[in-house]
Design a protein around this motif. Structure first.
Motif, PDB file in Angstrom:
ATOM      1  N   GLY A  14       0.815  -1.209   0.000  1.00 21.97           N
ATOM      2  CA  GLY A  14       0.000   0.000   0.000  1.00 21.97           C
ATOM      3  C   GLY A  14       0.848   1.258   0.000  1.00 21.97           C
ATOM      4  N   ALA A  15       1.910   1.259   0.811  1.00 26.19           N
ATOM      5  CA  ALA A  15       2.797   2.421   0.861  1.00 26.19           C
ATOM      6  C   ALA A  15       3.524   2.617  -0.465  1.00 26.19           C
ATOM      7  N   SER A  16       3.960   1.539  -1.076  1.00 21.73           N
ATOM      8  CA  SER A  16       4.662   1.677  -2.348  1.00 21.73           C
ATOM      9  C   SER A  16       3.711   2.124  -3.458  1.00 21.73           C
ATOM     10  N   MET A  17       2.473   1.648  -3.444  1.00 22.22           N
ATOM     11  CA  MET A  17       1.498   2.101  -4.444  1.00 22.22           C
ATOM     12  C   MET A  17       1.173   3.575  -4.251  1.00 22.22           C
ATOM     13  N   THR A  18       1.055   4.006  -3.012  1.00 18.98           N
ATOM     14  CA  THR A  18       0.792   5.418  -2.743  1.00 18.98           C
ATOM     15  C   THR A  18       1.940   6.274  -3.249  1.00 18.98           C
ATOM     16  N   GLY A  19       3.157   5.835  -3.016  1.00 19.72           N
ATOM     17  CA  GLY A  19       4.316   6.560  -3.528  1.00 19.72           C
ATOM     18  C   GLY A  19       4.339   6.598  -5.042  1.00 19.72           C
ATOM     19  N   TRP A  21       1.664   6.489  -7.039  1.00 23.84           N
ATOM     20  CA  TRP A  21       0.626   7.430  -7.493  1.00 23.84           C
ATOM     21  C   TRP A  21       1.096   8.867  -7.300  1.00 23.84           C
ATOM     22  N   LEU A  22       1.763   9.141  -6.188  1.00 23.44           N
ATOM     23  CA  LEU A  22       2.261  10.488  -5.948  1.00 23.44           C
ATOM     24  C   LEU A  22       3.305  10.869  -6.989  1.00 23.44           C
ATOM     25  N   LEU A  23       4.201   9.972  -7.290  1.00 24.15           N
ATOM     26  CA  LEU A  23       5.216  10.236  -8.306  1.00 24.15           C
ATOM     27  C   LEU A  23       4.575  10.485  -9.666  1.00 24.15           C
ATOM     28  N   ALA A  24       3.588   9.669 -10.020  1.00 21.88           N
ATOM     29  CA  ALA A  24       2.890   9.866 -11.294  1.00 21.88           C
ATOM     30  C   ALA A  24       2.183  11.211 -11.324  1.00 21.88           C
ATOM     31  N   ASP A  25       1.587  11.620 -10.210  1.00 21.07           N
ATOM     32  CA  ASP A  25       0.906  12.910 -10.141  1.00 21.07           C
ATOM     33  C   ASP A  25       1.893  14.058 -10.324  1.00 21.07           C
ATOM     34  N   MET A  41      -6.021   5.073 -11.485  1.00 22.65           N
ATOM     35  CA  MET A  41      -6.300   4.677 -10.101  1.00 22.65           C
ATOM     36  C   MET A  41      -7.629   3.926 -10.011  1.00 22.65           C
ATOM     37  N   ALA A  42      -8.626   4.369 -10.767  1.00 19.48           N
ATOM     38  CA  ALA A  42      -9.926   3.698 -10.749  1.00 19.48           C
ATOM     39  C   ALA A  42      -9.800   2.274 -11.274  1.00 19.48           C
ATOM     40  N   VAL A  43      -9.082   2.100 -12.372  1.00 20.87           N
ATOM     41  CA  VAL A  43      -8.914   0.765 -12.948  1.00 20.87           C
ATOM     42  C   VAL A  43      -8.173  -0.151 -11.978  1.00 20.87           C
ATOM     43  N   VAL A  44      -7.121   0.357 -11.374  1.00 24.29           N
ATOM     44  CA  VAL A  44      -6.346  -0.454 -10.423  1.00 24.29           C
ATOM     45  C   VAL A  44      -7.190  -0.812  -9.204  1.00 24.29           C
TER      46      VAL A  44
END
Length: 80
Positions: A14-19, A21-25, A41-44
Motif C-alpha cells: 500500500g505504501a509503495s502504491m501510494t508513492g 501514485w504520488l510520483l505519477a501525479d 487509479m480507478a482501474v487499479v
C-alpha cells in the motif's frame, strides 16, 4: 520479504502504491495528468477489489464446505 506476515506485506504494498501514485501525479502535466492518473487509479482499484472479492468468496466457500462436512459427519456417527 518472504518471512513477513500478510499484514506487513499489505502495508508495504500500500505504501509503495501510494508513492507510485504520488510520483505519477508529480510527473504528469496539469490538468490532463490528473484525468489520466484518476482513471488509472480507478482501474487499479477495481482490479484490486475484484481480486479481494474472489479471495473472500473462495474463503467463504472453504468454510461452508468445512461446515457441511462436519455436519455430514455428525449425522453419520453411530450412537453407542
Amino acid at each position: 520479504m518472504a518471512s513477513l506476515n500478510s499484514r506487513v506485506k499489505g502495508a508495504v504494498m500500500g505504501a509503495s502504491m501510494t508513492g507510485g501514485w504520488l510520483l505519477a501525479d508529480l510527473l504528469l502535466p496539469e490538468p490532463w495528468g490528473d484525468v489520466v492518473l484518476y482513471a488509472a487509479m480507478a482501474v487499479v482499484n477495481v482490479g484490486i477489489g475484484w481480486r479481494l472479492g474472489k479471495f473472500y468468496d473462495k474463503q467463504s466457500d472453504k468454510e461452508t464446505a468445512a461446515d457441511f462436512d462436519a455436519k455430514k459427519a455428525a449425522n453419520y456417527e453411530l450412537p453407542s
